[in-house]
Design an enzyme around this catalytic site. Structure first.
Site, short mmCIF file in Angstrom:
data_model
loop_
_atom_site.label_atom_id
_atom_site.label_comp_id
_atom_site.label_asym_id
_atom_site.label_seq_id
_atom_site.Cartn_x
_atom_site.Cartn_y
_atom_site.Cartn_z
N GLY A 207 37.16 39.24 26.61
CA GLY A 207 38.02 39.41 27.77
C GLY A 207 38.12 38.13 28.55
O GLY A 207 38.11 37.04 27.99
N GLU A 208 38.24 38.25 29.88
CA GLU A 208 38.39 37.12 30.80
C GLU A 208 39.73 36.41 30.67
O GLU A 208 40.10 35.62 31.51
CB GLU A 208 37.27 36.08 30.62
CG GLU A 208 35.87 36.58 30.87
CD GLU A 208 34.82 35.49 30.70
OE1 GLU A 208 35.20 34.30 30.62
OE2 GLU A 208 33.63 35.81 30.64
N GLY A 209 40.46 36.66 29.59
CA GLY A 209 41.67 35.89 29.28
C GLY A 209 41.43 34.85 28.21
O GLY A 209 42.33 34.03 27.93
N ILE B 234 36.27 31.43 29.92
CA ILE B 234 37.69 31.28 30.21
C ILE B 234 38.00 29.89 30.76
O ILE B 234 39.07 29.33 30.48
CB ILE B 234 38.18 32.38 31.18
CG1 ILE B 234 39.68 32.26 31.41
CG2 ILE B 234 37.43 32.34 32.50
CD1 ILE B 234 40.52 32.30 30.18
#
Length: 360
Positions: free
Chosen positions: A325-327, A104
């Site tokens: 994920g994580e953004g 990220i």
């Protein structure tokens, strides 16, 4: 008293959420139709530009200040062996993000966004991070309970998690034009799948993926765990707070609150993948108008994600077989949002450029 205050705060937030402004959408459409190109030749970028005009109430939106908010939480359901990674990886990855070494961080740097990590409900106290830039503690509790055996959290804690997300959106809105959602929490595909099952009505087996790398036998076991959780808790699909409390996670509640708060402040939110969309579904169930403020970044490899997007009636900007994920997807999609703004604000119309229009 805390839960009553939080519930009152939430209701006040919901009263500030309105649909996009149709007059600004119309102005954007009028300009885009006159750009020096065949009609709507930039396709989805033009649709996105219209949405941005409606959200920001202008045909010259500024989104230069971007922030990915990574919500963190641990999950008691990891006791059931639903993840290939041990729970302490949540702690290790939070430190990695704060140190700037996670995916990220790389994706956000490329997109020109900063990253904020919010402890919503991790087991670790993160004592050494309390004074670190980019780290905020809004801890509701040290992880959820095991949803296979009972509710993830109390209703009061669910409301508090959502309120914390709203408060952060309110706090950040003076410094942030465009929000992105992120998550960190080992085991969080399990509650997200449970939320998807409740709110889409699809069978758990159809929604469940391999998460962080489960084999087929492990996936079958995960399906059984989620089905037990739904049977034990019986969440009400018409009550987003009940769904969050029964089978959700603190970070998912934080994401839902961030989305509600951003919408109340008339700011768009780029929603990452599977976990973030679970938060978006909770927010949508609480207040359907938030849909107008959502930009769905990508379609995750997790099979349930497409059904979640269908429930929201939104199309993802891209599909690159991502599932981290994580953004990370939200950060990448911010490039597309930038492009849509530039299309609306920098491309000349036929009259401005002195270019002949299409013959009738």
């Amino acid at each position: 008293m805390i839960s009553e205050q939080a519930d009152s705060f939430l209701q006040a937030t919901l009263r500030k959420i309105y649909p996009q402004d149709l007059s600004w959408r119309d102005r954007a459409i009028e300009r885009l139709e006159q750009l020096t190109m065949p009609y709507w030749a930039m396709g989805d970028f033009m649709d996105l530009a219209v949405n941005l005009a409606g959200v920001y109430r202008t045909i010259t939106p500024s989104i230069s200040r971007k922030r990915i908010v990574v919500m963190v939480g641990d999950h008691g359901v990891t006791e059931e062996g639903v993840s290939c990674y041990p729970p302490d990886v949540t702690t290790q990855m939070v430190h990695n993000i704060i140190d700037g070494g996670a995916a990220i961080n790389a994706m956000s740097r490329q997109a020109g966004a900063d990253v904020c990590v919010v402890d919503m409900g991790a087991c670790d106290a993160f004592t050494s991070l309390q004074d670190k830039s980019g780290f905020i503690s809004r801890k509701i509790s040290t992880g959820t309970a095991n949803i296979a055996r009972g509710p993830a959290m109390s209703r009061s804690h669910a409301v508090m998690a959502i309120q914390a997300g709203v408060e952060l959106a309110n706090k950040f809105s003076e410094q942030v034009d465009l929000f992105g959602t992120g998550d960190m929490g080992i085991g969080n595909t399990t509650p997200s799948t449970a939320i998807a099952a409740v709110l889409t009505g699809k069978p758990v087996a159809e929604l469940t993926g391999n998460g962080t790398g489960l084999d087929e036998e492990q996936k079958k076991a995960k399906i059984a765990v989620i089905e037990r959780a739904l049977s034990a808790n019986k969440p009400d699909p018409k009550d987003g707070i009940d769904v969050l409390a029964k089978v959700g996670g603190f970070e998912i509640g934080g994401i839902a609150g961030l989305i509600l708060g951003a919408a109340a402040n008339q700011k768009a939110v780029v929603v990452d993948g599977f976990i973030s969309t679970a938060g978006a579904l909770i927010a949508y169930t609480i207040e359907p108008f938030v849909r107008d403020y959502l930009i769905c970044a990508h379609k995750s490899v997790e099979p349930g994600h497409r059904y979640m997007l269908e429930k929201l009636q939104l199309e993802p900007l891209f599909s690159l077989n991502m599932r981290l994920g994580e953004g990370t997807g939200a950060a990448f999609a911010m490039n597309a949002v930038d492009a849509a703004v530039r299309l609306l604000t920098e491309v000349s119309t036929f009259s401005e450029a002195g270019v002949s229009t299409k013959e009738k």
